[in-house]
Scaffold this motif. Structure first.
Motif, PDB file in Angstrom:
ATOM      1  N   THR A  61     -15.087 -26.531  58.417  1.00 33.48           N
ATOM      2  CA  THR A  61     -16.258 -25.716  58.087  1.00 33.48           C
ATOM      3  C   THR A  61     -15.935 -24.235  57.955  1.00 33.48           C
ATOM      4  O   THR A  61     -16.767 -23.460  57.493  1.00 33.48           O
ATOM      5  N   THR A  62     -14.734 -23.829  58.379  1.00 37.82           N
ATOM      6  CA  THR A  62     -14.370 -22.412  58.379  1.00 37.82           C
ATOM      7  C   THR A  62     -13.705 -22.039  57.060  1.00 37.82           C
ATOM      8  O   THR A  62     -12.660 -22.587  56.714  1.00 37.82           O
ATOM      9  N   PRO A  63     -14.273 -21.096  56.304  1.00 36.81           N
ATOM     10  CA  PRO A  63     -13.749 -20.771  54.962  1.00 36.81           C
ATOM     11  C   PRO A  63     -12.572 -19.802  55.005  1.00 36.81           C
ATOM     12  O   PRO A  63     -12.698 -18.605  54.722  1.00 36.81           O
ATOM     13  N   ILE A  64     -11.406 -20.324  55.351  1.00 39.81           N
ATOM     14  CA  ILE A  64     -10.198 -19.510  55.404  1.00 39.81           C
ATOM     15  C   ILE A  64      -9.516 -19.557  54.031  1.00 39.81           C
ATOM     16  O   ILE A  64      -9.365 -20.631  53.445  1.00 39.81           O
ATOM     17  N   PRO A  65      -9.082 -18.413  53.489  1.00 35.06           N
ATOM     18  CA  PRO A  65      -8.443 -18.410  52.175  1.00 35.06           C
ATOM     19  C   PRO A  65      -7.185 -19.265  52.138  1.00 35.06           C
ATOM     20  O   PRO A  65      -6.455 -19.365  53.135  1.00 35.06           O
ATOM     21  N   ALA A  66      -6.930 -19.864  51.007  1.00 34.80           N
ATOM     22  CA  ALA A  66      -5.733 -20.681  50.832  1.00 34.80           C
ATOM     23  C   ALA A  66      -4.488 -19.841  51.104  1.00 34.80           C
ATOM     24  O   ALA A  66      -4.402 -18.681  50.696  1.00 34.80           O
ATOM     25  N   GLY A  67      -3.524 -20.438  51.806  1.00 31.45           N
ATOM     26  CA  GLY A  67      -2.283 -19.740  52.104  1.00 31.45           C
ATOM     27  C   GLY A  67      -2.323 -18.920  53.366  1.00 31.45           C
ATOM     28  O   GLY A  67      -1.318 -18.298  53.728  1.00 31.45           O
ATOM     29  N   TYR A  68      -3.469 -18.901  54.057  1.00 32.45           N
ATOM     30  CA  TYR A  68      -3.618 -18.138  55.296  1.00 32.45           C
ATOM     31  C   TYR A  68      -3.948 -19.068  56.463  1.00 32.45           C
ATOM     32  O   TYR A  68      -4.530 -20.142  56.282  1.00 32.45           O
ATOM     33  N   VAL A  69      -3.598 -18.613  57.657  1.00 27.99           N
ATOM     34  CA  VAL A  69      -3.856 -19.373  58.876  1.00 27.99           C
ATOM     35  C   VAL A  69      -4.528 -18.447  59.889  1.00 27.99           C
ATOM     36  O   VAL A  69      -4.019 -17.348  60.150  1.00 27.99           O
ATOM     37  N   PRO A  70      -5.663 -18.842  60.462  1.00 27.40           N
ATOM     38  CA  PRO A  70      -6.300 -18.026  61.507  1.00 27.40           C
ATOM     39  C   PRO A  70      -5.540 -18.157  62.820  1.00 27.40           C
ATOM     40  O   PRO A  70      -5.307 -19.263  63.302  1.00 27.40           O
ATOM     41  N   CYS A  71      -5.135 -17.023  63.370  1.00 28.30           N
ATOM     42  CA  CYS A  71      -4.414 -17.009  64.644  1.00 28.30           C
ATOM     43  C   CYS A  71      -5.332 -16.614  65.797  1.00 28.30           C
ATOM     44  O   CYS A  71      -5.092 -16.993  66.941  1.00 28.30           O
ATOM     45  N   ALA A  72      -6.326 -15.813  65.492  1.00 33.37           N
ATOM     46  CA  ALA A  72      -7.222 -15.287  66.517  1.00 33.37           C
ATOM     47  C   ALA A  72      -8.550 -14.977  65.848  1.00 33.37           C
ATOM     48  O   ALA A  72      -8.720 -15.160  64.628  1.00 33.37           O
TER      49      ALA A  72
END
Length: 320
Positions: free
Chosen positions: A217-228
């Motif tokens: 459900t979290t719209p993170i851009p392609a090629g990126y990873v949420p760390c915090a």
């Protein structure tokens, strides 16, 4: 959404959030997360080095943002209305941590947020996460001996002595990513207990087994990873997720963050625009519309009841 973030603007965002006791922080992966928060009147100590952050008697946060750190503000739809946060993301090519698969002794924690903890022995729990090393730390000889007895084995392996004793030992939890760390000193609650009102950690094996870095459900851009992530004060719930009187000012404050750091296409869809070229996933587009509808109901003063599955929906929405 290919904007290159301005490093000074990113640092200003982080400093503003650190100064605000109404903002909570998270660091981790899907199903494994450390959270830092503080009370408005809680004493804080500055860090003894050049990292951004602070320490309290219950936990600490220490950040060293790199030039490729990308904030991504977003809202997600849940049964009660919506969640919001600003994910702190790194390129997938730059976020990887150790990927250890067994409990591993790392030696003294020279990067500890407080000087008095730097002779504590750090152990990686071996959860094999892409962007975070989930560790524990102790100066207690008995705790260290137990952790050493389980070293070289997966944490959840049958017969590993750490598992049955981890709650009672309650070592410091130290979650580390490329951009910094969160440390939690509060005791681990017993099975079936509630998380303390303050810094705490969650390790949820069911979610961990999915291998995801964040919720779908979290719209993170392609090629990126949420760390915090940073979690500004929410309009209708407190840091523990309990209902409070609706605060329209908090909603307005987050809309400014969304405008600055959110996906422009999703923001436009939320305000009624179409997406004829399919630049946004249908799931995220529909969620943006649901959030807009929920916020309109709150602004009109309508009461939205919490559904029976709301807590579960919101727990699954945690990404980092």
């Amino acid at each position: 959404m290919n904007r290159t973030p301005d490093h000074d603007a990113v640092e200003a965002l982080l400093w503003d959030a650190l100064r605000d006791p109404g903002t909570a922080w998270s660091l981790g992966s899907f199903g494994v997360i450390a959270e830092f928060m503080r009370d408005p009147d809680e004493p804080v100590s500055a860090l003894p080095d050049d990292r951004m952050g602070m320490a309290t008697t219950r936990g600490a946060i220490a950040l060293r943002p790199s030039a490729d750190l990308r904030p991504v503000a977003y809202e997600t739809a849940v049964a009660s209305g919506w969640n919001h946060a600003v994910a702190l993301c790194l390129p997938e090519s730059a976020c990887a941590m150790s990927r250890r698969g067994v409990v591993t002794e790392l030696g003294p924690d020279r990067e500890a947020a407080r000087p008095e903890d730097r002779d504590g022995v750090l152990f990686d729990l071996g959860l094999d996460l892409l962007a975070v090393d989930a560790c524990v730390r102790s100066r207690d000889p008995e705790v260290i001996a137990c952790l050493r007895a389980g070293a070289g084995q997966p944490l959840f392996a049958h017969g590993n002595p750490i598992g049955p004793h981890l709650v009672a030992m309650s070592p410091h939890r130290v979650f580390v990513a490329r951009i910094g760390r969160i440390e939690v000193y509060a005791p681990i609650p017993p099975s079936g207990g509630t998380s303390p009102e303050g810094p705490h950690t969650h390790v949820l094996p069911k979610l961990l087994r999915s291998g995801r870095t964040h919720a779908a459900t979290t719209p993170i851009p392609a090629g990126y990873v949420p760390c915090a992530g940073l979690h500004p004060a929410h309009p209708y719930k407190d840091m523990q997720g309990q209902r409070i009187a609706f605060d329209a000012g908090r909603m307005t404050a987050f809309q400014a963050l969304l405008q600055r750091w959110g996906d422009p296409a999703l923001v436009a869809i939320k305000h009624g625009a179409e997406d004829p070229e399919g630049a946004v996933s249908s799931r995220h587009a529909q969620a943006a519309r649901r959030v807009a509808e929920a916020q309109a109901r709150y602004l009109r003063g309508e009461v939205v009841e919490v559904g029976p599955g709301d807590d579960e929906d919101e727990a699954a929405d945690i990404h980092a």
